[in-house]
Design a protein around this motif. Structure first.
Motif, PDB file in Angstrom:
ATOM      1  N   LEU A 188       0.771  -1.189   0.168  1.00 41.16           N
ATOM      2  CA  LEU A 188      -0.294   0.027  -0.224  1.00 41.16           C
ATOM      3  C   LEU A 188       0.787   0.805  -0.097  1.00 41.16           C
ATOM      4  N   SER A 189       0.426   2.875  -1.014  1.00 40.27           N
ATOM      5  CA  SER A 189       1.004   3.567  -0.889  1.00 40.27           C
ATOM      6  C   SER A 189       0.570   4.402   0.850  1.00 40.27           C
ATOM      7  N   SER A 211       0.872  -5.249   2.383  1.00 35.96           N
ATOM      8  CA  SER A 211       2.278  -5.029   3.354  1.00 35.96           C
ATOM      9  C   SER A 211       1.372  -3.361   3.384  1.00 35.96           C
ATOM     10  N   LEU A 212       3.478  -2.716   4.172  1.00 31.41           N
ATOM     11  CA  LEU A 212       2.583  -1.193   4.080  1.00 31.41           C
ATOM     12  C   LEU A 212       4.337  -0.793   5.246  1.00 31.41           C
ATOM     13  N   VAL A 213       4.686   0.104   4.575  1.00 33.54           N
ATOM     14  CA  VAL A 213       4.333   1.051   3.644  1.00 33.54           C
ATOM     15  C   VAL A 213       5.235   1.860   3.216  1.00 33.54           C
ATOM     16  N   ASN A 214       5.132   2.289   1.409  1.00 31.34           N
ATOM     17  CA  ASN A 214       6.008   2.273   0.135  1.00 31.34           C
ATOM     18  C   ASN A 214       6.050   3.563   1.210  1.00 31.34           C
ATOM     19  N   ILE A 230      15.666  16.930  -6.234  1.00 32.47           N
ATOM     20  CA  ILE A 230      15.767  15.461  -6.964  1.00 32.47           C
ATOM     21  C   ILE A 230      15.707  15.832  -8.407  1.00 32.47           C
ATOM     22  N   ALA A 231      17.089  15.015  -9.647  1.00 34.23           N
ATOM     23  CA  ALA A 231      16.022  15.464 -11.342  1.00 34.23           C
ATOM     24  C   ALA A 231      13.967  15.547 -11.674  1.00 34.23           C
ATOM     25  N   ASN A 232      13.843  14.346 -10.723  1.00 34.69           N
ATOM     26  CA  ASN A 232      12.356  14.363 -10.936  1.00 34.69           C
ATOM     27  C   ASN A 232      11.408  15.280 -10.174  1.00 34.69           C
ATOM     28  N   VAL A 233      11.615  16.166  -9.472  1.00 32.20           N
ATOM     29  CA  VAL A 233      11.248  17.674  -8.163  1.00 32.20           C
ATOM     30  C   VAL A 233      11.003  16.643  -7.323  1.00 32.20           C
ATOM     31  N   THR A 234       9.748  15.527  -6.957  1.00 31.54           N
ATOM     32  CA  THR A 234       9.591  14.820  -5.922  1.00 31.54           C
ATOM     33  C   THR A 234      10.208  13.425  -6.249  1.00 31.54           C
ATOM     34  N   GLY A 235      10.244  12.805  -4.277  1.00 26.38           N
ATOM     35  CA  GLY A 235      11.061  11.645  -4.259  1.00 26.38           C
ATOM     36  C   GLY A 235      10.514  10.629  -3.271  1.00 26.38           C
ATOM     37  N   GLY A 236      10.829   9.989  -2.577  1.00 26.37           N
ATOM     38  CA  GLY A 236       9.965   9.226  -1.678  1.00 26.37           C
ATOM     39  C   GLY A 236      10.667   9.099  -0.713  1.00 26.37           C
ATOM     40  N   LEU A 237      10.070   9.387   0.167  1.00 28.55           N
ATOM     41  CA  LEU A 237      10.475   9.671   1.683  1.00 28.55           C
ATOM     42  C   LEU A 237      10.613   8.209   2.623  1.00 28.55           C
ATOM     43  N   GLY A 263       5.139  -5.054   8.383  1.00 25.83           N
ATOM     44  CA  GLY A 263       4.954  -3.581   8.330  1.00 25.83           C
ATOM     45  C   GLY A 263       6.648  -3.399   7.996  1.00 25.83           C
ATOM     46  N   MET A 264       6.519  -2.296   7.582  1.00 25.81           N
ATOM     47  CA  MET A 264       8.499  -1.587   6.776  1.00 25.81           C
ATOM     48  C   MET A 264       7.640   0.286   7.396  1.00 25.81           C
ATOM     49  N   GLY A 265       9.074   0.710   7.902  1.00 21.29           N
ATOM     50  CA  GLY A 265       9.266   1.841   6.893  1.00 21.29           C
ATOM     51  C   GLY A 265      10.075   2.296   8.473  1.00 21.29           C
TER      52      GLY A 265
END
Ligand SMILES: Cc1cc2nc3c(=O)[nH]c(=O)nc-3n(C[C@H](O)[C@H](O)[C@H](O)COP(=O)(O)O)c2cc1C
Length: 325
Positions: A188-189, A211-214, A230-237, A263-265
């Protein structure tokens, strides 16, 4: 369920044996028994083979492959990974060799490693793409579970991320469930208002686990150049910075469904894994920690075994959902 205390830890049982070997570390995720709840997370452990010399793959619960798509993907322009306080941001762009090359080049070698448990991470920009990837994987022996990454934009529906729209998520999970000849775990997002609702959608669609979280959608700006870092402007933390939010989301999701939750993060230590399990996780995944220490997953798996022994926890599965109020 409460964890059962079995007395103070002495390090030795009555017969002088080592109690560390006595803690039962087995868990069942999506109907598959794992020898440990600690799993290497997608995108941070390559195709497993890169870690063969560093990590005893047969001692961790499982590993998740990089996301696999229908065709090979080159990913985004650099810079695409940066450090941030207590974590990192990435916009790698799901670079991968494609599902066909994975099945032909990587799976034969993975099948030769005794005891390794492979979870294949699947993604696509349409439902048909995801179904096609699953069809190709179905023909490859040696894969235990599919993890479906629901954090991708659905290009057939204006680019809205599958996992942020209940209808899109239901359609994706239902079609993939029907296509899959192995258990399906939907990842899941976290970029949603109600994670419990999204978890229920997956359960209703027939997923055997979630499973979560991305990663959390994020932006970092260089104040001197005024440009995104980041070249893509946004990214995932990801990383420890997100852990308390991830633990809260795992708790909410696990309360909403009966299927198991991975679970993860931001897990970097055995105690972090325990925290996720107390919140409701059956298993845990370790991602960013492998960048700082490539042996992190195995160390956390060993640390969790020691933690259970020193806290009188006979079965690690007794920790799941055992948070007390
Ligand atoms: C560099 C990088 C690449 C990732 N690639 C994927 C991916 O291909 N598929 C996926 O489902 N998650 C991917 N993730 C997300 C991780 O599997 C994990 O969900 C997230 O990082 C949170 O866990 P962590 O804080 O332990 O890293 C990636 C994360 C990172 C840092």
């Amino acid at each position: 369920m409460r964890c059962q205390a079995v007395g103070r830890y002495t390090g030795r049982d009555a017969n002088g044996g080592d109690k560390l070997s006595k803690a039962d570390m087995r868990v069942t995720l999506a109907g598959v028994e794992l020898r440990s709840p600690v799993i290497a997370a997608s995108g941070t452990f390559g195709y497993g083979l890169e870690f063969e010399e560093i990590v005893s793959l047969e001692r961790i619960g499982a590993f998740v492959t990089k996301g696999l798509s229908r065709e090979p993907m080159a990913g985004n322009a650099s810079p695409r990974i940066i450090e941030s306080p207590a974590g990192m941001m990435n916009a790698v762009g799901l670079q991968n060799i494609g599902v066909h090359a994975f099945v032909e080049e990587k799976m034969p070698r993975l099948r030769g490693i005794p005891g390794v448990v492979v979870i294949a991470n699947v993604f696509g920009y349409t439902i048909e793409d995801c179904v096609e990837v699953i069809h190709v994987l179905n023909d490859a022996p040696g894969i235990a579970i599919y993890e479906l990454n629901a954090s991708c934009p659905n290009t057939s529906h204006g680019g809205m991320v599958f996992g942020t729209d209940p209808d899109s998520l239901y359609q994706l999970a239902t079609r993939c469930r029907h296509a899959a000849e192995r258990p399906l775990m939907v990842k899941l997002s976290p970029n949603v208002t109600s994670i419990g609702q999204m978890a229920r959608v997956c359960e209703d669609a027939g997923a055997q686990a979630i499973s979560l979280v991305n990663t959390f959608l994020a932006l970092a700006i260089d104040v001197e150049t005024r440009r995104p870092r980041i070249a893509n402007v946004t990214g995932g933390l990801s990383g420890p910075a997100i852990r308390p939010i991830a633990v809260r989301m795992v708790h909410e999701a696990s309360q909403a469904v009966k299927i198991p939750v991975a679970g993860m993060g931001g897990i970097t230590r055995a105690e972090d894994a325990v925290e996720f399990m107390l919140a409701g996780a059956t298993a845990v995944e370790v991602g960013t920690a492998s960048f700082a220490d490539p042996r992190a997953v195995e160390n956390i798996a060993n640390g969790l075994r020691r933690w259970c022994a020193s806290h009188g926890v006979a079965r690690v599965s007794d920790l799941t959902g055992a948070m007390e109020r």
